[in-house]
Design a protein around this motif. Structure first.
Motif, PDB file in Angstrom:
ATOM      1  N   ASP A 352       0.870  -1.177   0.000  1.00  0.00           N
ATOM      2  CA  ASP A 352       0.000   0.000   0.000  1.00  0.00           C
ATOM      3  C   ASP A 352       0.906   1.225   0.000  1.00  0.00           C
ATOM      4  O   ASP A 352       1.603   1.494   0.988  1.00  0.00           O
ATOM      5  N   PRO A 353       0.922   1.995  -1.100  1.00  0.00           N
ATOM      6  CA  PRO A 353       1.835   3.144  -1.174  1.00  0.00           C
ATOM      7  C   PRO A 353       1.643   4.143  -0.036  1.00  0.00           C
ATOM      8  O   PRO A 353       2.617   4.701   0.469  1.00  0.00           O
ATOM      9  N   ALA A 354       0.393   4.351   0.360  1.00  0.00           N
ATOM     10  CA  ALA A 354       0.132   5.322   1.419  1.00  0.00           C
ATOM     11  C   ALA A 354       0.722   4.856   2.747  1.00  0.00           C
ATOM     12  O   ALA A 354       1.324   5.646   3.491  1.00  0.00           O
ATOM     13  N   ARG A 355       0.559   3.584   3.056  1.00  0.00           N
ATOM     14  CA  ARG A 355       1.107   3.053   4.309  1.00  0.00           C
ATOM     15  C   ARG A 355       2.627   3.067   4.299  1.00  0.00           C
ATOM     16  O   ARG A 355       3.263   3.411   5.299  1.00  0.00           O
ATOM     17  N   LEU A 356       3.239   2.689   3.168  1.00  0.00           N
ATOM     18  CA  LEU A 356       4.696   2.714   3.094  1.00  0.00           C
ATOM     19  C   LEU A 356       5.215   4.141   3.182  1.00  0.00           C
ATOM     20  O   LEU A 356       6.197   4.417   3.884  1.00  0.00           O
ATOM     21  N   SER A 357       4.546   5.046   2.513  1.00  0.00           N
ATOM     22  CA  SER A 357       4.971   6.450   2.553  1.00  0.00           C
ATOM     23  C   SER A 357       4.891   7.004   3.971  1.00  0.00           C
ATOM     24  O   SER A 357       5.796   7.713   4.429  1.00  0.00           O
ATOM     25  N   ALA A 358       3.806   6.662   4.672  1.00  0.00           N
ATOM     26  CA  ALA A 358       3.643   7.153   6.047  1.00  0.00           C
ATOM     27  C   ALA A 358       4.723   6.592   6.964  1.00  0.00           C
ATOM     28  O   ALA A 358       5.268   7.295   7.824  1.00  0.00           O
ATOM     29  N   ALA A 359       5.066   5.315   6.773  1.00  0.00           N
ATOM     30  CA  ALA A 359       6.084   4.697   7.615  1.00  0.00           C
ATOM     31  C   ALA A 359       7.453   5.314   7.368  1.00  0.00           C
ATOM     32  O   ALA A 359       8.190   5.635   8.311  1.00  0.00           O
ATOM     33  N   ASN A 374       7.868  -9.450  -5.001  1.00  0.00           N
ATOM     34  CA  ASN A 374       8.162  -9.913  -3.653  1.00  0.00           C
ATOM     35  C   ASN A 374       8.264 -11.435  -3.613  1.00  0.00           C
ATOM     36  O   ASN A 374       7.558 -12.138  -4.331  1.00  0.00           O
ATOM     37  N   ASN A 375       9.137 -11.901  -2.810  1.00  0.00           N
ATOM     38  CA  ASN A 375       9.243 -13.316  -2.478  1.00  0.00           C
ATOM     39  C   ASN A 375       9.037 -13.405  -0.964  1.00  0.00           C
ATOM     40  O   ASN A 375       9.785 -12.760  -0.218  1.00  0.00           O
ATOM     41  N   PRO A 376       7.959 -14.073  -0.503  1.00  0.00           N
ATOM     42  CA  PRO A 376       7.263 -15.175  -1.160  1.00  0.00           C
ATOM     43  C   PRO A 376       5.885 -14.869  -1.739  1.00  0.00           C
ATOM     44  O   PRO A 376       5.205 -15.795  -2.183  1.00  0.00           O
ATOM     45  N   THR A 377       5.418 -13.641  -1.738  1.00  0.00           N
ATOM     46  CA  THR A 377       4.044 -13.392  -2.184  1.00  0.00           C
ATOM     47  C   THR A 377       3.919 -13.330  -3.705  1.00  0.00           C
ATOM     48  O   THR A 377       2.840 -13.526  -4.245  1.00  0.00           O
ATOM     49  N   GLY A 378       5.014 -12.996  -4.422  1.00  0.00           N
ATOM     50  CA  GLY A 378       4.978 -12.926  -5.875  1.00  0.00           C
ATOM     51  C   GLY A 378       4.342 -11.660  -6.416  1.00  0.00           C
ATOM     52  O   GLY A 378       4.142 -11.546  -7.628  1.00  0.00           O
ATOM     53  N   ARG A 379       4.035 -10.687  -5.566  1.00  0.00           N
ATOM     54  CA  ARG A 379       3.373  -9.460  -6.024  1.00  0.00           C
ATOM     55  C   ARG A 379       4.400  -8.430  -6.490  1.00  0.00           C
ATOM     56  O   ARG A 379       5.494  -8.326  -5.937  1.00  0.00           O
ATOM     57  N   HIS A 380       3.993  -7.648  -7.474  1.00  0.00           N
ATOM     58  CA  HIS A 380       4.879  -6.635  -8.048  1.00  0.00           C
ATOM     59  C   HIS A 380       4.296  -5.253  -7.824  1.00  0.00           C
ATOM     60  O   HIS A 380       3.092  -5.022  -8.044  1.00  0.00           O
ATOM     61  N   ALA A 381       5.144  -4.315  -7.390  1.00  0.00           N
ATOM     62  CA  ALA A 381       4.749  -2.915  -7.251  1.00  0.00           C
ATOM     63  C   ALA A 381       5.243  -2.162  -8.479  1.00  0.00           C
ATOM     64  O   ALA A 381       6.433  -2.268  -8.823  1.00  0.00           O
ATOM     65  N   GLU A 385       5.262   3.850  -9.222  1.00  0.00           N
ATOM     66  CA  GLU A 385       4.764   4.017  -7.855  1.00  0.00           C
ATOM     67  C   GLU A 385       5.920   4.094  -6.864  1.00  0.00           C
ATOM     68  O   GLU A 385       5.958   4.973  -5.982  1.00  0.00           O
ATOM     69  N   LEU A 386       6.860   3.170  -7.000  1.00  0.00           N
ATOM     70  CA  LEU A 386       8.007   3.170  -6.100  1.00  0.00           C
ATOM     71  C   LEU A 386       8.884   4.396  -6.307  1.00  0.00           C
ATOM     72  O   LEU A 386       9.398   4.976  -5.344  1.00  0.00           O
ATOM     73  N   TYR A 405      13.423 -11.369  -9.434  1.00  0.00           N
ATOM     74  CA  TYR A 405      12.428 -12.041 -10.277  1.00  0.00           C
ATOM     75  C   TYR A 405      11.774 -11.099 -11.287  1.00  0.00           C
ATOM     76  O   TYR A 405      10.716 -11.394 -11.829  1.00  0.00           O
ATOM     77  N   LEU A 406      12.415  -9.974 -11.557  1.00  0.00           N
ATOM     78  CA  LEU A 406      11.783  -8.948 -12.391  1.00  0.00           C
ATOM     79  C   LEU A 406      11.576  -9.409 -13.830  1.00  0.00           C
ATOM     80  O   LEU A 406      10.656  -8.940 -14.507  1.00  0.00           O
ATOM     81  N   GLY A 407      12.411 -10.319 -14.319  1.00  0.00           N
ATOM     82  CA  GLY A 407      12.231 -10.800 -15.684  1.00  0.00           C
ATOM     83  C   GLY A 407      10.864 -11.410 -15.923  1.00  0.00           C
ATOM     84  O   GLY A 407      10.349 -11.376 -17.051  1.00  0.00           O
ATOM     85  N   TYR A 408      10.248 -11.932 -14.882  1.00  0.00           N
ATOM     86  CA  TYR A 408       8.917 -12.525 -15.032  1.00  0.00           C
ATOM     87  C   TYR A 408       7.838 -11.455 -15.162  1.00  0.00           C
ATOM     88  O   TYR A 408       6.677 -11.774 -15.420  1.00  0.00           O
ATOM     89  N   VAL A 409       8.210 -10.196 -14.972  1.00  0.00           N
ATOM     90  CA  VAL A 409       7.275  -9.080 -15.160  1.00  0.00           C
ATOM     91  C   VAL A 409       7.676  -8.330 -16.431  1.00  0.00           C
ATOM     92  O   VAL A 409       7.062  -8.489 -17.489  1.00  0.00           O
ATOM     93  N   ASP A 410       8.712  -7.520 -16.337  1.00  0.00           N
ATOM     94  CA  ASP A 410       9.186  -6.728 -17.479  1.00  0.00           C
ATOM     95  C   ASP A 410      10.465  -6.034 -17.024  1.00  0.00           C
ATOM     96  O   ASP A 410      10.452  -5.261 -16.058  1.00  0.00           O
ATOM     97  N   LEU A 411      11.550  -6.280 -17.705  1.00  0.00           N
ATOM     98  CA  LEU A 411      12.822  -5.682 -17.301  1.00  0.00           C
ATOM     99  C   LEU A 411      12.807  -4.165 -17.387  1.00  0.00           C
ATOM    100  O   LEU A 411      13.620  -3.492 -16.735  1.00  0.00           O
ATOM    101  N   THR A 412      11.905  -3.601 -18.176  1.00  0.00           N
ATOM    102  CA  THR A 412      11.811  -2.133 -18.238  1.00  0.00           C
ATOM    103  C   THR A 412      11.248  -1.554 -16.950  1.00  0.00           C
ATOM    104  O   THR A 412      11.291  -0.331 -16.757  1.00  0.00           O
ATOM    105  N   GLU A 413      10.731  -2.395 -16.065  1.00  0.00           N
ATOM    106  CA  GLU A 413      10.215  -1.951 -14.765  1.00  0.00           C
ATOM    107  C   GLU A 413      11.334  -1.788 -13.724  1.00  0.00           C
ATOM    108  O   GLU A 413      11.063  -1.480 -12.568  1.00  0.00           O
TER     109      GLU A 413
END
Length: 602
Positions: A352-359, A374-381, A385-386, A405-413
């Motif tokens: 959650d960008p808002a929660r991370l920003s606040a922290a 992320n490992n182990p959730t596999g989610r990509h931000a 946003e980052l 693990y970025l290759g599984y998404v897009d290296l341009t990210e």
């Protein structure tokens, strides 16, 4: 756990430690009544001769028994219940400790009168500690009777300065960190525990002893093959889905390069600073050479960089769940003060960008670690946003972005471009998982030139072996091959997810973007550790995520994507395991004390 007390009992193989069965519960209620109502006067006697409380049915009981005779028990209350026994006596404002996310309560340690001079109580305390550690617990709280305070202090628990009166009894509120309690126990009682580990019938779903280094990884599959390398033929029988190695072979050019003259590669010193590999990374990723540092895998870079930047006074923010190496290095190796940004299942485990920003906006962090995906959730931000979060963050805060693990998404990210100019940002990329080079151990780090230069000065010569340099260079020269394999991974992952989701209506499969997914078992069913152990009997190795985070509640496994045939074996093994673990299918076997639960690899 006093030495004299432990020594009084010659513990035999017939002494068993287990989670309570339904048959045990009536004895537990009856023993509680005998001890706390009639013997100690804490509670008013009940005509039923049974003593229960509001947590029964939700908490966990561990039982010690000698043959058919039950000796004692201890109660554990996990944080996911949202309430503790102590709530009856103090408010959360009076005891803020109760608001911590990873706090387990240890309660009503009780032993039958004739067994109180034996090893039963210390053994139950140790069992509670191992059970909590195996579920990701980081701190315990307990109410210790003042008459028994010496025993609790010897175990490493410390008073918080609060006493509780209940009936005729007075209790001291005690607490301790799980890692510190484990370390003290293993140091202080090593000889006794070694004896008990070989003599006690340990029926809990984790190994009797923790790993020596305290860091939980996957990799038990290689132990099954044989770390002495004498049984390598076993690799064809084992499905290694407990580590995130690629399911596909490295590119044809990699295999050709390694096969050309292996004898020369073995006896020849590599380029001292991996200059050719650095140049190839720079060309493939359009990065300045002076911003790069290479290492023998990302763990090499993590240890080297964090050891240079951080001290015990440093404050670090990690995501939870997250790759366990970061918690291990920061908390247990360096001793930093570590906070966690809790990712939530109900949010799809996304940051959650808002929660991370606040922290981060508080300015108290020296380092923030983001694993993306992320490992182990596999989610990509998303990178945008980052980038916005980092731009708005305090100047004193360094960001470590793990893009293994970025290759599984897009290296341009990738945020590597930002890292070349922003001294607060470092990007770490492993070549192991995306390029099928896990056995080679090659990775690189991107930072602005001064930061990269300081890290290179701390880098020993020949940080990457010659075979690894040759393999990594050849891999980077064949982007088309790997793009095709990454795309095929998504198809295989979807097929594996569908097969696992069909096993049981109570099973929850969470599929994200990388080369793995997670399976969560229904509450009231077998634990993740039981499923993992049962699948191992079929030569299929999965990863129990429980030690990484309390949010998994001991019920979630991670499964690496393999090829079609091995994915089918995974589904079949899980199906057979769930059938074997259903109530009425026969007694659950213990996790053998000799079976490793951890090893190398992510």
């Amino acid at each position: 756990m006093g030495r004299e007390q432990v020594g009084r009992e010659q513990v035999g193989r017939e002494l068993q430690v287990r989670e309570a069965t339904p048959e045990d519960l009536e004895w537990i209620y009856e023993l509680r009544h005998r001890v706390y109502a009639r013997e100690l006067g804490q509670h008013t006697p009940d005509p039923s001769g049974r003593l229960r409380d509001g947590l029964d049915g939700d908490n966990v009981y561990l039982v010690a028994a000698r043959g058919p005779v039950r000796i004692g028990f201890v109660s554990l209350t996990p944080p996911w219940l949202g309430r503790y026994g102590l709530d009856k006596y103090v408010t959360r404002d009076e005891l803020p400790l109760l608001t911590e996310d990873d706090l387990f309560e240890v309660r009503v340690l009780t032993v039958e009168p004739r067994w109180r001079s034996t090893a039963a109580a210390p053994l139950l305390m140790y069992a509670a500690l191992r059970w909590i550690a195996a579920r990701g617990g980081r701190r315990v709280v307990a109410m210790g009777r003042t008459e028994l305070l010496t025993m609790y202090l010897a175990a490493g628990l410390r008073p918080v300065g609060r006493t509780v009166n209940s009936g005729a009894l007075t209790f001291e509120v005690l607490t301790g960190g799980v890692a510190e309690l484990t370390r003290l126990t293993m140091d202080r009682f090593r000889t006794t525990l070694a004896r008990l580990g070989s003599e006690v019938d340990w029926r809990l779903d984790m190994a009797f002893a923790p790993r020596p280094d305290g860091c939980e990884h996957g990799g038990a599959s290689f132990t099954a093959i044989g770390t002495d390398f004498r049984g390598l033929h076993r690799r064809h029988q084992i499905v290694a889905a407990d580590v995130l190695d690629a399911w596909f072979p490295p590119a044809p050019g990699v295999r050709a390069a390694l096969a050309e003259d292996p004898a020369w590669y073995a006896r020849t010193s590599p380029p001292t600073g991996a200059e050719g590999l650095v140049a190839e990374i720079a060309a493939a990723r359009t990065l300045p050479v002076e911003t790069l540092t290479v290492g023998a895998g990302s763990s090499d870079l993590i240890f080297r960089a964090f050891g240079q930047w951080l001290t015990p006074e440093s404050r670090v923010l990690l995501t939870d769940p997250g790759y366990g190496e970061y918690a291990h290095v920061t908390e247990r190796v360096i001793g930093c003060r570590v906070d966690r940004l809790r990712l939530r299942r109900e949010d799809g485990w996304r940051i959650d960008p808002a929660r991370l920003s606040a922290a981060v906006g508080s300015g108290r962090y020296d380092l923030v670690v983001v694993i993306n995906p992320n490992n182990p959730t596999g989610r990509h931000a998303p990178a945008a946003e980052l980038r916005s979060l980092i731009t708005a963050a305090p100047a004193r805060t360094r960001w470590w972005i793990d893009e293994a693990y970025l290759g599984y998404v897009d290296l341009t990210e990738s945020l590597a471009g930002l890292a070349t100019t922003d001294p607060r940002v470092v990007v770490c990329t492993s070549l192991s998982k995306m390029y099928a080079l896990s056995g080679m151990r090659a990775a690189y780090l991107v930072a602005e030139p001064d930061t990269a230069a300081r890290l290179r000065r701390r880098t020993p010569p020949w940080p990457v072996s010659l075979p690894a340099q040759l393999a990594a260079v050849a891999a980077l020269r064949d982007p088309a091959y790997y793009s095709d394999r990454w795309l095929r991974t998504h198809t295989l992952r979807g097929q594996l997810a569908a097969g696992l989701a069909g096993l049981d209506e109570g099973v929850v499969v969470e599929e994200a973007v990388a080369n793995f997914l997670s399976v969560t078992l229904p509450a009231g069913g077998p634990s993740a550790a039981r499923l993992v152990d049962e699948c191992r009997r079929r030569d299929v190795y999965l990863r129990d995520l429980s030690p990484l985070s309390t949010q998994y509640q001991g019920r979630t496994v991670r499964v690496a994507v393999r090829d079609t045939a091995e994915n089918e074996r995974i589904v079949a093994a899980c199906q057979a395991a769930l059938e074997a673990l259903r109530p009425g299918a026969g007694p659950l076997a213990a996790v053998p004390s000799g079976v490793p639960v951890a090893g190398p690899g992510r």
